[in-house]
Design an enzyme around this catalytic site. Structure first.
Site, mmCIF file in Angstrom:
data_model
loop_
_atom_site.group_PDB
_atom_site.id
_atom_site.type_symbol
_atom_site.label_atom_id
_atom_site.label_comp_id
_atom_site.label_asym_id
_atom_site.label_seq_id
_atom_site.Cartn_x
_atom_site.Cartn_y
_atom_site.Cartn_z
ATOM 1 N N LYS A 3 0.833 -1.206 0.000
ATOM 2 C CA LYS A 3 0.000 0.000 0.000
ATOM 3 C C LYS A 3 0.865 1.253 0.000
ATOM 4 O O LYS A 3 1.962 1.270 0.547
ATOM 5 C CB LYS A 3 -0.902 -0.034 1.230
ATOM 6 C CG LYS A 3 -2.058 0.945 1.216
ATOM 7 C CD LYS A 3 -3.022 0.591 2.338
ATOM 8 C CE LYS A 3 -4.123 1.618 2.489
ATOM 9 N NZ LYS A 3 -4.902 1.822 1.272
ATOM 10 N N CYS B 224 -0.973 11.608 -8.497
ATOM 11 C CA CYS B 224 -1.328 12.430 -7.342
ATOM 12 C C CYS B 224 -1.285 13.900 -7.741
ATOM 13 O O CYS B 224 -0.447 14.299 -8.552
ATOM 14 C CB CYS B 224 -0.339 12.206 -6.197
ATOM 15 S SG CYS B 224 -0.253 10.513 -5.590
#
Length: 309
Positions: A45, A130
């Protein structure tokens, strides 16, 4: 001879099957179900500079042949991951790939510098999908110059090879791939999710609290295969393919398109044993198709002669 072995920068994969980042956590829950050492690798993750709690709920919405998610990079922060999560992964004989995210180039550099030092981590997956808060929220992964500059900066501080995760939400993914390769990327992972939305017709409002989310699952597999096919013809660095893989033929399809390994995402939510099953099924399917070594078919969809890594 291990017919499934794939050797990539920093990674000696016993097979090409890797759970994708964000769909496998840090492996704790899946380790209760099967031995994670059977996996070629694990993409853990995402790590950010500080702890993130993620987006408001609801964060997930079902969609035809897929799902939308807007988790928001929930994670305990890079120091929390290093202290609390990586020690657990040391027990497994598999290659750990750390996913790095951030809001500024400086955050990416800081996270990469810290997590790449850990001996458990064998490679970095650079999540460029992002928003850059210093550029009005423009995603790093939608501008070739911005993506290249971020890649250069991360490469300069990383102690491990860097694989750049490409977004499909761009005008030309080929241009993006070439830009990050020229900036020093050791490899590519592709594709990230497609941006989508669902609306609740009873309220007339988006189902996700974040309004938009990333579409994953079998609906995006043809897009992923096409993009892998296009990019593999113009770069010399390896590709880890992902996007909608649900069965063994999907794995082979991506490798024929030009991928060297394949990451499994949404399918883990549907069937938590999927990665283990794919590893078992792959040599059987290769026997049926007369494939000696998995790398013998890499890139064959466009007639390329690619040497075994």
């Amino acid at each position: 001879m291990n017919r499934l072995q794939v050797v990539l920068p920093g990674l000696n994969l016993k097979n090409p099957i890797i759970p994708a980042s964000g769909c496998f956590g840090f492996g704790e829950e899946f380790a209760k179900l099967y031995d994670l050492s059977v996996l070629g690798g694990i993409m853990i993750k995402a790590a950010t500079g500080e702890e993130r709690y993620g987006n408001p709920t609801p964060r997930v919405a079902e969609s035809g042949m897929g799902m939308l998610n807007a988790i928001g990079l929930q994670n305990p922060g890079v120091e929390g991951i290093i202290a609390q999560k990586l020690p657990f992964l040391r027990q497994f004989d598999t290659e750990i790939i750390a996913n790095v995210a951030g809001s500024t180039p400086e955050e990416y550099e800081d996270v990469t510098r810290r997590i790449s030092r850990d001996p458990v981590v064998k490679a970095i997956e650079l999540n460029i999908s992002c928003p850059n808060v210093k550029s009005g929220g423009l995603q790093f992964g939608t501008d070739p110059q911005m993506a290249a500059e971020l890649t250069r900066r991360v490469k300069a501080v990383s102690e491990k090879p860097v694989y750049v995760k490409l977004s499909p939400n761009v005008t030309s993914i080929v241009e993006m791939a070439q830009a990050v390769e020229q900036a020093g990327a050791d490899g590519l992972t592709m594709i990230n999710t497609l941006v989508g939305m669902r609306i609740d017709v009873r309220t007339g409002q988006p189902i996700l609290a974040n309004r938009i989310g990333g579409l994953s699952g079998p609906a995006i597999k043809p897009v992923a295969v096409r993009m892998i096919h296009d990019v593999a013809q113009v770069v010399t660095i390896p590709i880890i393919g992902m996007g909608g893989v649900m069965e063994v033929d999907d794995v082979l399809e991506m490798i024929y398109a030009g991928a060297s390994a394949v990451a499994i995402g949404t399918a883990n939510f549907v069937n938590p044993f999927i990665c283990q099953e794919l590893i078992t099924d792959l040599p059987k399917r290769m026997d049926e198709l007369g494939i000696e070594h998995i790398m013998d078919i890499r890139g064959k969809a466009y007639g390329a002669t690619l040497h075994r890594a």
